[in-house]
Design an enzyme around this catalytic site. Structure first.
Site, PDB file in Angstrom:
ATOM      1  N   PRO A 159     -29.076   3.643 -38.209  1.00  0.00           N
ATOM      2  CA  PRO A 159     -28.795   2.438 -37.424  1.00  0.00           C
ATOM      3  C   PRO A 159     -28.285   2.784 -36.032  1.00  0.00           C
ATOM      4  CG  PRO A 159     -28.052   2.131 -39.666  1.00  0.00           C
ATOM      5  CD  PRO A 159     -28.502   3.570 -39.562  1.00  0.00           C
ATOM      6  N   CYS A 160     -28.913   2.148 -35.043  1.00  0.00           N
ATOM      7  CA  CYS A 160     -28.660   2.552 -33.657  1.00  0.00           C
ATOM      8  C   CYS A 160     -27.633   1.696 -32.932  1.00  0.00           C
ATOM      9  CB  CYS A 160     -29.973   2.520 -32.875  1.00  0.00           C
ATOM     10  SG  CYS A 160     -30.710   0.862 -32.763  1.00  0.00           S
ATOM     11  N   GLN A 161     -27.262   0.548 -33.510  1.00  0.00           N
ATOM     12  CA  GLN A 161     -26.437  -0.396 -32.771  1.00  0.00           C
ATOM     13  C   GLN A 161     -25.098   0.195 -32.321  1.00  0.00           C
ATOM     14  OE1 GLN A 161     -27.959  -0.939 -35.629  1.00  0.00           O
ATOM     15  NE2 GLN A 161     -29.265  -2.748 -35.437  1.00  0.00           N
ATOM     16  N   PHE A 175     -24.579   3.022 -31.196  1.00  0.00           N
ATOM     17  CA  PHE A 175     -24.767   3.948 -30.069  1.00  0.00           C
ATOM     18  C   PHE A 175     -25.524   3.310 -28.903  1.00  0.00           C
ATOM     19  CE2 PHE A 175     -24.918   6.463 -34.047  1.00  0.00           C
ATOM     20  CZ  PHE A 175     -23.746   7.173 -33.884  1.00  0.00           C
ATOM     21  N   SER A 176     -25.991   2.083 -29.083  1.00  0.00           N
ATOM     22  CA  SER A 176     -26.845   1.459 -28.088  1.00  0.00           C
ATOM     23  C   SER A 176     -26.093   1.125 -26.808  1.00  0.00           C
ATOM     24  CB  SER A 176     -27.457   0.172 -28.659  1.00  0.00           C
ATOM     25  OG  SER A 176     -28.200  -0.509 -27.671  1.00  0.00           O
TER      26      SER A 176
END
Length: 356
Positions: free
Chosen positions: A77-79, A81-82
């Site tokens: 899940p990238c959120q 680090f976004s």
């Protein structure tokens, strides 16, 4: 047979790309019931486990994958680090990056491929990535992190993502970075990707079922994406208020609506990165979809899918919102296929075609 463990699979962008590259997914894992809801419909022969990857200890992985796998792939899940989000240091999703590398260490594949947002290499996030990579043993040759753009591999979207590759020197030949990113793909425009859908029509008496029109000009890209049945789903048109339509009519191709920040696609250009928005656990925020190049509306889920690299027979959620979340969260199957094809070449012996 070349096999994979697909972590954080979502709807299956990496799964589809790896299948096209000649790999077999032995197991796909995801905990999100919405984003993975159509996985079984698209990959009925692929075992799917609805679970938190943190629950996959050594014993459970051995039971699930008794013969091991050639590779581990996934996009944690990238959120957290976004650059588009808050990127909170205490976001529990940050720990899932380490879980990916823990599972790599446990499963001991010949290679891994990990994808994430460019924010992962920002100074405040890079230590998390470095610590995860350093947890691997000395037998691993790491390439990356490197930012790659899906449009350079034939996708009609400008989607820059961080990739990290790892290769166990004891189990396969190690490619160079140039070997990994080699591509002879041609540039695909928005027009190539979705113009033929402007003459599609709804199938009478059916819910969310569409058929292709009699467009005499269909690009090679669109032809490749079309379903063999001549029908497809996910092309629901969004109805906008009259005042919104008036506003959209003033936005030229390549321009931006000053109120809602909707970007108008250009036929000759690329689609900007499609965003996922958030689920109900994070406020149910819908990401702004681009405007169609010539019609005064946002693009449909099927147009989003075409631009991301999914074929027309790929099934998403029954709702527009969740379909677009699935697509925005996915790895483009086009870049996934290209990278995994390049890796596959190094899973062969140096002087013959026997797989290691």
């Amino acid at each position: 047979m070349l096999t994979l463990l697909d972590l954080f699979s979502g709807c299956g962008g990496l799964t589809l790309g790896s299948k096209m590259a000649g790999f077999v997914t032995e197991l796909a894992v995801d905990i999100d019931p919405i984003l993975s809801s159509s996985f079984g419909a698209n990959f009925p022969a692929t075992p799917f486990l609805a679970a938190d990857v943190a629950s996959l200890n050594s014993a459970r992985l051995k039971a699930l994958l008794p013969n091991g796998v050639s590779g581990v792939v996934g996009g944690p899940p990238c959120q957290a680090f976004s650059g588009m989000g808050k990127g909170l240091a205490d976001d529990p999703r940050r720990s899932l990056l380490g879980e990916f590398f823990r599972i790599v260490s446990t499963v001991k594949p010949a290679f891994f491929l990990m994808e994430n947002v460019p924010g992962l290499v920002f100074p405040n996030n890079r230590p998390v990535l470095d610590a995860a990579i350093n947890s691997l043993g000395s037998s691993w040759e790491i390439i990356g992190p490197i930012i790659l753009d899906a449009s350079d591999f034939g996708a009609p979207t400008k989607r820059r993502r961080v990739f990290v590759f790892g290769f166990d020197k004891r189990k396969m030949r190690v490619p160079t970075l140039n070997d990994l990113v080699e591509s002879d793909a041609y540039r695909v425009s928005v027009e190539d990707a979705i113009k033929d859908l402007t003459v599609a029509s709804a199938v009478a008496g059916a819910t969310d079922l569409w058929r292709y029109g009699s467009d005499s000009v269909v690009s090679p890209y669109a032809q490749k994406m079309r379903s063999s049945s001549g029908q497809f789903t996910g092309h629901q048109l969004t109805e906008h208020k009259p005042s919104t339509l008036e506003r959209f009519a003033l936005v030229p191709q390549g321009g931006v609506d000053p109120v809602g920040k909707y970007k108008r696609l250009s036929w000759a250009g690329l689609c900007p990165t499609l965003r996922a928005g958030t689920g109900s656990d994070r406020g149910s925020y819908q990401a702004v979809r681009p405007l169609h190049p010539v019609e005064n509306r946002v693009i449909t889920p099927r147009e989003c899918a075409r631009l991301q690299g999914f074929p027309d027979d790929f099934i998403f959620h029954s709702t527009v919102w969740h379909s677009c979340r699935m697509i925005g969260n996915s790895v483009s199957p086009i870049i996934a296929e290209a990278l995994l094809r390049n890796i596959r070449n190094f899973l062969k012996g140096p002087s013959d075609n026997e797989m290691l």
